[in-house]
Design a protein around this motif. Structure first.
Motif, PDB file in Angstrom:
ATOM      1  N   ASP A   9       0.829  -1.206   0.000  1.00  0.00           N
ATOM      2  CA  ASP A   9       0.000   0.000   0.000  1.00  0.00           C
ATOM      3  C   ASP A   9       0.866   1.260   0.000  1.00  0.00           C
ATOM      4  N   ALA A  10       1.938   1.245   0.784  1.00  0.00           N
ATOM      5  CA  ALA A  10       2.849   2.397   0.801  1.00  0.00           C
ATOM      6  C   ALA A  10       3.444   2.604  -0.595  1.00  0.00           C
ATOM      7  N   GLN A  11       3.809   1.516  -1.257  1.00  0.00           N
ATOM      8  CA  GLN A  11       4.362   1.624  -2.611  1.00  0.00           C
ATOM      9  C   GLN A  11       3.318   2.160  -3.584  1.00  0.00           C
ATOM     10  N   ASN A  12       2.066   1.809  -3.369  1.00  0.00           N
ATOM     11  CA  ASN A  12       0.994   2.338  -4.211  1.00  0.00           C
ATOM     12  C   ASN A  12       0.949   3.860  -4.117  1.00  0.00           C
ATOM     13  N   TYR A  13       1.057   4.406  -2.900  1.00  0.00           N
ATOM     14  CA  TYR A  13       1.083   5.864  -2.739  1.00  0.00           C
ATOM     15  C   TYR A  13       2.302   6.458  -3.438  1.00  0.00           C
ATOM     16  N   ILE A  14       3.438   5.813  -3.283  1.00  0.00           N
ATOM     17  CA  ILE A  14       4.667   6.310  -3.910  1.00  0.00           C
ATOM     18  C   ILE A  14       4.538   6.282  -5.429  1.00  0.00           C
ATOM     19  N   ASP A  15       3.976   5.217  -5.975  1.00  0.00           N
ATOM     20  CA  ASP A  15       3.770   5.137  -7.426  1.00  0.00           C
ATOM     21  C   ASP A  15       2.859   6.258  -7.911  1.00  0.00           C
ATOM     22  N   ARG A  16       1.811   6.538  -7.151  1.00  0.00           N
ATOM     23  CA  ARG A  16       0.897   7.621  -7.517  1.00  0.00           C
ATOM     24  C   ARG A  16       1.619   8.968  -7.481  1.00  0.00           C
ATOM     25  N   ILE A  17       2.426   9.183  -6.464  1.00  0.00           N
ATOM     26  CA  ILE A  17       3.201  10.424  -6.354  1.00  0.00           C
ATOM     27  C   ILE A  17       4.169  10.532  -7.530  1.00  0.00           C
ATOM     28  N   ASN A  18       4.788   9.419  -7.904  1.00  0.00           N
ATOM     29  CA  ASN A  18       5.723   9.425  -9.025  1.00  0.00           C
ATOM     30  C   ASN A  18       5.031   9.695 -10.363  1.00  0.00           C
ATOM     31  N   ASN A  19       3.718   9.575 -10.428  1.00  0.00           N
ATOM     32  CA  ASN A  19       2.979   9.913 -11.638  1.00  0.00           C
ATOM     33  C   ASN A  19       2.705  11.414 -11.756  1.00  0.00           C
ATOM     34  N   LYS A 100       8.482  16.385  -3.339  1.00  0.00           N
ATOM     35  CA  LYS A 100       8.146  15.012  -3.742  1.00  0.00           C
ATOM     36  C   LYS A 100       9.079  14.016  -3.056  1.00  0.00           C
ATOM     37  N   LYS A 101      10.357  14.300  -3.063  1.00  0.00           N
ATOM     38  CA  LYS A 101      11.347  13.419  -2.426  1.00  0.00           C
ATOM     39  C   LYS A 101      11.089  13.312  -0.917  1.00  0.00           C
ATOM     40  N   ARG A 102      10.793  14.436  -0.289  1.00  0.00           N
ATOM     41  CA  ARG A 102      10.516  14.432   1.151  1.00  0.00           C
ATOM     42  C   ARG A 102       9.284  13.599   1.465  1.00  0.00           C
ATOM     43  N   LEU A 103       8.208  13.765   0.687  1.00  0.00           N
ATOM     44  CA  LEU A 103       6.971  13.029   0.952  1.00  0.00           C
ATOM     45  C   LEU A 103       7.191  11.530   0.788  1.00  0.00           C
ATOM     46  N   LYS A 140      -6.021   8.771   4.358  1.00  0.00           N
ATOM     47  CA  LYS A 140      -7.091   9.511   3.695  1.00  0.00           C
ATOM     48  C   LYS A 140      -6.642  10.902   3.266  1.00  0.00           C
ATOM     49  N   HIS A 141      -5.679  11.478   3.969  1.00  0.00           N
ATOM     50  CA  HIS A 141      -5.145  12.777   3.561  1.00  0.00           C
ATOM     51  C   HIS A 141      -4.376  12.635   2.247  1.00  0.00           C
ATOM     52  N   LEU A 142      -3.515  11.626   2.177  1.00  0.00           N
ATOM     53  CA  LEU A 142      -2.784  11.374   0.935  1.00  0.00           C
ATOM     54  C   LEU A 142      -3.738  11.092  -0.216  1.00  0.00           C
ATOM     55  N   ASN A 143      -4.681  10.205   0.012  1.00  0.00           N
ATOM     56  CA  ASN A 143      -5.605   9.832  -1.050  1.00  0.00           C
ATOM     57  C   ASN A 143      -6.409  11.034  -1.537  1.00  0.00           C
ATOM     58  N   HIS A 144      -6.874  11.848  -0.607  1.00  0.00           N
ATOM     59  CA  HIS A 144      -7.651  13.042  -0.952  1.00  0.00           C
ATOM     60  C   HIS A 144      -6.866  13.933  -1.923  1.00  0.00           C
ATOM     61  N   HIS A 145      -5.615  14.198  -1.603  1.00  0.00           N
ATOM     62  CA  HIS A 145      -4.835  15.125  -2.422  1.00  0.00           C
ATOM     63  C   HIS A 145      -4.294  14.484  -3.694  1.00  0.00           C
ATOM     64  N   LEU A 146      -4.029  13.200  -3.667  1.00  0.00           N
ATOM     65  CA  LEU A 146      -3.621  12.553  -4.917  1.00  0.00           C
ATOM     66  C   LEU A 146      -4.796  12.494  -5.886  1.00  0.00           C
ATOM     67  N   GLU A 147      -5.989  12.257  -5.380  1.00  0.00           N
ATOM     68  CA  GLU A 147      -7.189  12.323  -6.224  1.00  0.00           C
ATOM     69  C   GLU A 147      -7.414  13.746  -6.743  1.00  0.00           C
ATOM     70  N   GLN A 148      -7.115  14.731  -5.908  1.00  0.00           N
ATOM     71  CA  GLN A 148      -7.245  16.131  -6.315  1.00  0.00           C
ATOM     72  C   GLN A 148      -6.417  16.415  -7.569  1.00  0.00           C
ATOM     73  N   PHE A 149      -5.279  15.720  -7.706  1.00  0.00           N
ATOM     74  CA  PHE A 149      -4.399  15.911  -8.847  1.00  0.00           C
ATOM     75  C   PHE A 149      -4.454  14.759  -9.853  1.00  0.00           C
ATOM     76  N   GLY A 150      -5.514  13.943  -9.739  1.00  0.00           N
ATOM     77  CA  GLY A 150      -5.799  12.955 -10.766  1.00  0.00           C
ATOM     78  C   GLY A 150      -4.896  11.744 -10.813  1.00  0.00           C
ATOM     79  N   VAL A 151      -4.231  11.445  -9.708  1.00  0.00           N
ATOM     80  CA  VAL A 151      -3.392  10.229  -9.676  1.00  0.00           C
ATOM     81  C   VAL A 151      -3.831   9.287  -8.566  1.00  0.00           C
TER      82      VAL A 151
END
Length: 151
Positions: A9-19, A100-103, A140-151
């Motif tokens: 799951d953590a890698q899923n967030y990282i993959d989304r951030i990398n997009n 991005k690197k920090r997150l 949910k904070h990460l998901n909210h903002h990644l959805e905000q930017f379409g990833v």
């Protein structure tokens, strides 16, 4: 809800951030992508770099625990354009690559420390939290903002 303490799951967030790119546009809200990354970093700074932020006073902490905490730690997603705390407001432009690197580093550190490290850990704003409450807050904070930017 995904589990920030789980490696997949953590890698899923990282993959989304990398997009994300420095040119990625928001679907709603006011923040640019670099500001959003910096905004998301605040959640982790409060845990790992608490000296960067002023701790809430007695009355503010009471209000946060009584009225904000239930919304932040619940399973229910944040609605679009939700209000945010003052320390989370990022007004200036930030370095996209640095934020991005920090997150990503914060997500990796949280996952590696694991569920046990957060069980009974104190939040400066909300008091003692259980691991699943920390997970809900981060995920949910990460998901909210990644959805905000379409990833």
């Amino acid at each position: 809800m995904q589990n920030v303490f789980d490696a997949k799951d953590a890698q899923n967030y990282i993959d989304r951030i990398n997009n994300l790119t420095s040119e990625t546009q928001r679907k709603w809200g006011k923040m640019s992508v670099d500001q959003m990354l910096s905004h998301c970093n605040v959640s982790y700074e409060l845990v790992y770099e608490p000296e960067k932020h002023k701790k809430p006073g007695g009355i503010a902490k009471f209000i946060l625990k009584k009225f904000v905490k239930p919304k932040v730690i619940s399973d229910k997603s944040y609605p679009k354009n939700s209000p945010t705390g003052p320390q989370f407001v990022i007004k200036e432009c930030k370095n996209f690559d640095e934020e991005k690197k920090r997150l990503i580093g914060f997500i990796q550190k949280t996952q590696q420390l694991g569920f046990e490290a957060f069980e009974g850990k104190e939040s400066a704003s909300f008091g003692i939290l259980k691991s699943h409450e920390w997970n809900n807050m981060f995920a949910k904070h990460l998901n909210h903002h990644l959805e905000q930017f379409g990833v």
